[in-house]
Design a protein around this motif. Structure first.
Motif, PDB file in Angstrom:
ATOM      1  N   LEU A   1       0.825  -1.211   0.000  1.00 12.04           N
ATOM      2  CA  LEU A   1       0.000   0.000   0.000  1.00 12.04           C
ATOM      3  C   LEU A   1       0.855   1.254   0.000  1.00 12.04           C
ATOM      4  N   ASP A   2       2.045   1.160   0.585  1.00 10.15           N
ATOM      5  CA  ASP A   2       2.934   2.314   0.595  1.00 10.15           C
ATOM      6  C   ASP A   2       3.373   2.688  -0.812  1.00 10.15           C
ATOM      7  N   ARG A   3       3.307   1.729  -1.733  1.00  8.66           N
ATOM      8  CA  ARG A   3       3.693   1.979  -3.126  1.00  8.66           C
ATOM      9  C   ARG A   3       2.503   2.394  -3.994  1.00  8.66           C
ATOM     10  N   VAL A   4       1.327   2.462  -3.383  1.00  6.94           N
ATOM     11  CA  VAL A   4       0.130   2.903  -4.091  1.00  6.94           C
ATOM     12  C   VAL A   4      -0.106   4.372  -3.750  1.00  6.94           C
ATOM     13  N   ASP A   5       0.060   5.246  -4.735  1.00  7.09           N
ATOM     14  CA  ASP A   5       0.028   6.682  -4.465  1.00  7.09           C
ATOM     15  C   ASP A   5      -1.368   7.186  -4.104  1.00  7.09           C
ATOM     16  N   LEU A   6      -2.373   6.748  -4.847  1.00  6.80           N
ATOM     17  CA  LEU A   6      -3.719   7.301  -4.735  1.00  6.80           C
ATOM     18  C   LEU A   6      -4.676   6.251  -4.188  1.00  6.80           C
ATOM     19  N   ARG A   7      -5.471   6.661  -3.205  1.00  7.19           N
ATOM     20  CA  ARG A   7      -6.479   5.778  -2.641  1.00  7.19           C
ATOM     21  C   ARG A   7      -7.798   6.535  -2.586  1.00  7.19           C
ATOM     22  N   VAL A   8      -8.834   5.916  -3.110  1.00  4.70           N
ATOM     23  CA  VAL A   8     -10.119   6.606  -3.158  1.00  4.70           C
ATOM     24  C   VAL A   8     -11.208   5.659  -2.687  1.00  4.70           C
ATOM     25  N   ARG A   9     -12.098   6.171  -1.846  1.00  2.00           N
ATOM     26  CA  ARG A   9     -13.245   5.409  -1.337  1.00  2.00           C
ATOM     27  C   ARG A   9     -14.460   5.790  -2.173  1.00  2.00           C
ATOM     28  N   MET A  10     -15.050   4.829  -2.855  1.00  2.00           N
ATOM     29  CA  MET A  10     -16.183   5.091  -3.733  1.00  2.00           C
ATOM     30  C   MET A  10     -17.486   4.833  -2.993  1.00  2.00           C
ATOM     31  N   ARG A  11     -18.467   5.683  -3.242  1.00  2.00           N
ATOM     32  CA  ARG A  11     -19.766   5.592  -2.589  1.00  2.00           C
ATOM     33  C   ARG A  11     -20.827   5.192  -3.609  1.00  2.00           C
ATOM     34  N   PRO A  12     -21.917   4.569  -3.163  1.00  3.09           N
ATOM     35  CA  PRO A  12     -23.002   4.251  -4.105  1.00  3.09           C
ATOM     36  C   PRO A  12     -23.544   5.511  -4.763  1.00  3.09           C
ATOM     37  N   ALA A  13     -23.913   5.390  -6.025  1.00  5.31           N
ATOM     38  CA  ALA A  13     -24.441   6.535  -6.754  1.00  5.31           C
ATOM     39  C   ALA A  13     -25.802   6.936  -6.188  1.00  5.31           C
ATOM     40  N   THR A  14     -26.038   8.249  -6.165  1.00  4.67           N
ATOM     41  CA  THR A  14     -27.321   8.776  -5.707  1.00  4.67           C
ATOM     42  C   THR A  14     -27.926   9.605  -6.819  1.00  4.67           C
ATOM     43  N   SER A  15     -29.114  10.031  -6.623  1.00  2.00           N
ATOM     44  CA  SER A  15     -29.797  10.829  -7.642  1.00  2.00           C
ATOM     45  C   SER A  15     -29.097  12.155  -7.881  1.00  2.00           C
ATOM     46  N   LEU A  16     -28.320  12.625  -6.867  1.00  2.00           N
ATOM     47  CA  LEU A  16     -27.627  13.897  -7.027  1.00  2.00           C
ATOM     48  C   LEU A  16     -26.306  13.735  -7.774  1.00  2.00           C
ATOM     49  N   SER A  17     -25.805  12.509  -7.910  1.00  2.00           N
ATOM     50  CA  SER A  17     -24.510  12.325  -8.543  1.00  2.00           C
ATOM     51  C   SER A  17     -24.600  11.510  -9.824  1.00  2.00           C
ATOM     52  N   VAL A  18     -25.809  11.409 -10.382  1.00  2.00           N
ATOM     53  CA  VAL A  18     -25.958  10.621 -11.608  1.00  2.00           C
ATOM     54  C   VAL A  18     -25.241  11.292 -12.773  1.00  2.00           C
ATOM     55  N   VAL A  19     -25.325  12.614 -12.839  1.00  2.00           N
ATOM     56  CA  VAL A  19     -24.627  13.352 -13.891  1.00  2.00           C
ATOM     57  C   VAL A  19     -23.862  14.477 -13.253  1.00  2.00           C
ATOM     58  N   ASP A  20     -22.876  14.982 -13.972  1.00  2.00           N
ATOM     59  CA  ASP A  20     -22.102  16.102 -13.464  1.00  2.00           C
ATOM     60  C   ASP A  20     -22.919  17.371 -13.566  1.00  2.00           C
ATOM     61  N   ALA A  21     -22.360  18.445 -13.026  1.00  2.00           N
ATOM     62  CA  ALA A  21     -23.096  19.713 -12.981  1.00  2.00           C
ATOM     63  C   ALA A  21     -23.484  20.195 -14.367  1.00  2.00           C
ATOM     64  N   GLY A  22     -22.684  19.872 -15.362  1.00  2.00           N
ATOM     65  CA  GLY A  22     -22.988  20.306 -16.730  1.00  2.00           C
ATOM     66  C   GLY A  22     -24.069  19.477 -17.376  1.00  2.00           C
ATOM     67  N   GLY A  23     -24.558  18.444 -16.714  1.00  5.03           N
ATOM     68  CA  GLY A  23     -25.612  17.633 -17.288  1.00  5.03           C
ATOM     69  C   GLY A  23     -25.100  16.427 -18.041  1.00  5.03           C
ATOM     70  N   GLN A  24     -23.791  16.332 -18.278  1.00  2.00           N
ATOM     71  CA  GLN A  24     -23.238  15.204 -19.017  1.00  2.00           C
ATOM     72  C   GLN A  24     -21.814  14.954 -18.556  1.00  2.00           C
ATOM     73  N   SER A  25     -21.446  13.683 -18.415  1.00  2.00           N
ATOM     74  CA  SER A  25     -20.101  13.344 -17.982  1.00  2.00           C
ATOM     75  C   SER A  25     -19.090  13.696 -19.061  1.00  2.00           C
ATOM     76  N   GLU A  26     -17.873  14.058 -18.620  1.00  2.00           N
ATOM     77  CA  GLU A  26     -16.818  14.364 -19.578  1.00  2.00           C
ATOM     78  C   GLU A  26     -16.386  13.094 -20.300  1.00  2.00           C
ATOM     79  N   SER A  27     -16.014  13.255 -21.559  1.00  2.93           N
ATOM     80  CA  SER A  27     -15.579  12.123 -22.364  1.00  2.93           C
ATOM     81  C   SER A  27     -14.100  11.854 -22.134  1.00  2.93           C
ATOM     82  N   THR A  28     -13.651  10.706 -22.610  1.00  6.16           N
ATOM     83  CA  THR A  28     -12.237  10.356 -22.524  1.00  6.16           C
ATOM     84  C   THR A  28     -11.379  11.384 -23.240  1.00  6.16           C
ATOM     85  N   ALA A  29     -11.822  11.836 -24.411  1.00  2.00           N
ATOM     86  CA  ALA A  29     -11.026  12.792 -25.191  1.00  2.00           C
ATOM     87  C   ALA A  29     -10.828  14.097 -24.434  1.00  2.00           C
TER      88      ALA A  29
END
Length: 505
Positions: free
Chosen positions: A380-408
């Motif tokens: 774990l000391d060699r793992v730089d980033l650690r993130v705890r993910m939460r279940p999706a809720t109605s408030l986090s279904v889409v980003d503030a702009g109304g659509q998730s950013e694309s890979t590009a």
């Protein structure tokens, strides 16, 4: 006594060494002897080659034939020497002239009817031949796409042994390769826009891509950990020419190249099952070891889903590799080296029972501790980033702009951040922030005391190791690159420290 020479290449991992094949036809009872540390498969070459020569309209010398493979102390395995052995015997018997063989490397297996079959490792073999000064190479027609990747080497293909004989006698030519197409990044990776919600995990994925950092995602099943991990290669820049050849060489030895698009431009994504053996993960096999999953992930992503289920032995085997970027494996026939510079992405459930909601967990605190104890502190000391993910809720279904950013869209920021980092470290040979040694961050690029005050407090409390502090500094530099500033400030260091929070594990 008639004597002739031809050349082939022996592969030791992804490193090739030219092998001189000598054919001596002398007096004595008819027979063929092969010397020079051949493996059992190579010892059978004399029978394959004899049948292929006869079925190609040529006569096999009815004399005593000695075939020597030099260097004699170098172990040789595989069937890629067949074409060279056939050419040497034919030249020694006078059936073909030998002058074209002097600066030509021959790599291919012979079928009994004279067909030339492809073998693994053609690309690293031809790269080694070019380094050794050879000007030409002959391979199977199916291997021409790989051969065309080696600039400065005239590569021809033969479908049958008779075509090689015709070329040596100036009665015909060899098949030439077309320029292979490059892989298209956008067509080969899934889009980040498919991921619903999870803004913290998406941000962690972007930071990981920008700095080349390792990542741990923790959360209940079905929350999107695998979905996110599969989209990390799309955020990474396409491999440059040198990186693409490195990756393609490993895949060539592994036999995993596609003929229609042999040059690997997309960072690979490898996701082994948790039941994988240690040799399959690290590399192994009989004789000289073959590449494992970590080498197939070179310059890409190694994703370990259900990471605690991999067990301590497999996970502990990754620790040295993560620091050194390569793996060295010793077997009975010698040591081999494979590159293994990858981004490690771990995914884990919060507990053994893994309910959809944490309130439904039936595990005792001791069971949860035992579960995560499988992910050792040194790993774990060699793992730089650690993130705890939460279940999706109605408030986090889409980003503030109304659509998730694309890979590009995200990759554009990642590429800009990587360019800033590459420019900063270019004089020292580093490409990403994750590669920068800790001493350089603390001395040559030391941040002011007020900026690193939080790190000092964490070190004093024992909440952070010295290695962890170095990794926090690397993350802080990545956050600064994404923000477009020259060096990290206190906020960047604080954000980096949050990514190291052990509660996310």
């Amino acid at each position: 006594m008639p004597l002739a020479r031809a050349w082939s290449v022996a592969l030791i991992g992804v490193d090739g060494r030219p092998v001189e094949i000598e054919a001596d036809i002398g007096a004595g009872l008819p027979g063929t002897k092969l010397v020079g540390l051949p493996d059992p498969g190579l010892r059978e070459a004399k029978d394959r080659v004899r049948a292929a020569v006869r079925n190609s309209g040529q006569s096999w010398p009815d004399s005593n034939i000695t075939l020597g493979l030099s260097p004699a102390n170098l172990p040789k395995d595989g069937s890629g020497y067949d074409l060279g052995i056939a050419a040497a015997v034919l030249a020694a018997s006078g059936a073909v002239p030998a002058h074209k063989l002097l600066d030509t490397v021959l790599v291919g297996e012979l079928a009994l009817d004279g067909r030339v079959r492809p073998v693994r490792g053609v690309l690293p073999a031809l790269l080694a031949a070019r380094r050794a000064g050879y000007r030409r190479a002959v391979v199977a027609v199916e291997s021409l796409a790989e051969g065309a990747l080696v600039a400065g080497l005239d590569v021809g293909g033969a479908e049958r042994l008779s075509e090689l004989i015709a070329w040596l006698t100036d009665d015909g030519g060899l098949t030439r390769a077309d320029v292979p197409p490059d892989s298209c990044l956008d067509e080969n990776v899934p889009d980040l826009a498919d991921v619903v919600g999870q803004p913290e995990a998406r941000w962690a994925l972007e930071v990981a891509a920008a700095g080349g950092h390792n990542l741990l995602m923790t959360g209940p099943p079905g929350i999107g950990k695998t979905l996110l991990a599969k989209r990390l290669p799309g955020l990474l820049p396409a491999l440059d020419d040198d990186e693409a050849l490195e990756v393609t060489a490993v895949h060539s030895v592994d036999g995993a190249l596609r003929a229609e698009s042999p040059l690997v431009r997309v960072p690979p994504f490898v996701a082994p099952h948790h039941s994988i053996s240690v040799p399959a993960l690290i590399g192994g096999g009989r004789g000289l070891a073959g590449p494992g999953a970590i080498s197939r992930a070179h310059r890409g992503v190694l994703f370990l889903d259900e990471a605690p289920e991999f067990g301590g032995e497999r996970l502990a085997a990754l620790r040295t590799v993560l620091e050194e970027g390569e793996v060295r494996i010793g077997r009975a026939k010698g040591w081999v080296r494979y590159p293994a510079q990858f981004q490690l992405v771990l995914a884990a459930n919060p507990c053994p029972c893994a309910p959809a909601r944490e309130t439904e967990c039936r595990c005792s605190p001791a069971a949860r501790r035992r579960y995560f104890a499988k992910l050792s502190g040194p790993l774990l000391d060699r793992v730089d980033l650690r993130v705890r993910m939460r279940p999706a809720t109605s408030l986090s279904v889409v980003d503030a702009g109304g659509q998730s950013e694309s890979t590009a869209q995200v990759r554009e920021r990642v590429v800009a951040a990587r360019e800033r980092a590459a420019k900063r470290w270019s004089e020292r040979g580093w490409r990403t922030n994750a590669e920068v040694p800790g001493p350089a961050l603390r001395r040559e690029f030391a941040l002011p005391g007020p900026v690193t005050r939080l790190l000092d407090r964490s070190l004093d409390r024992g909440a952070l190791t010295a290695r962890g502090a170095d990794r926090c500094l690397r993350i802080a530099w990545t956050l600064a690159d994404l923000a477009g500033v020259d060096e990290p400030d206190g906020d960047h260091v604080a954000a980096a420290l949050e990514f190291r929070d052990r509660r996310a594990a």
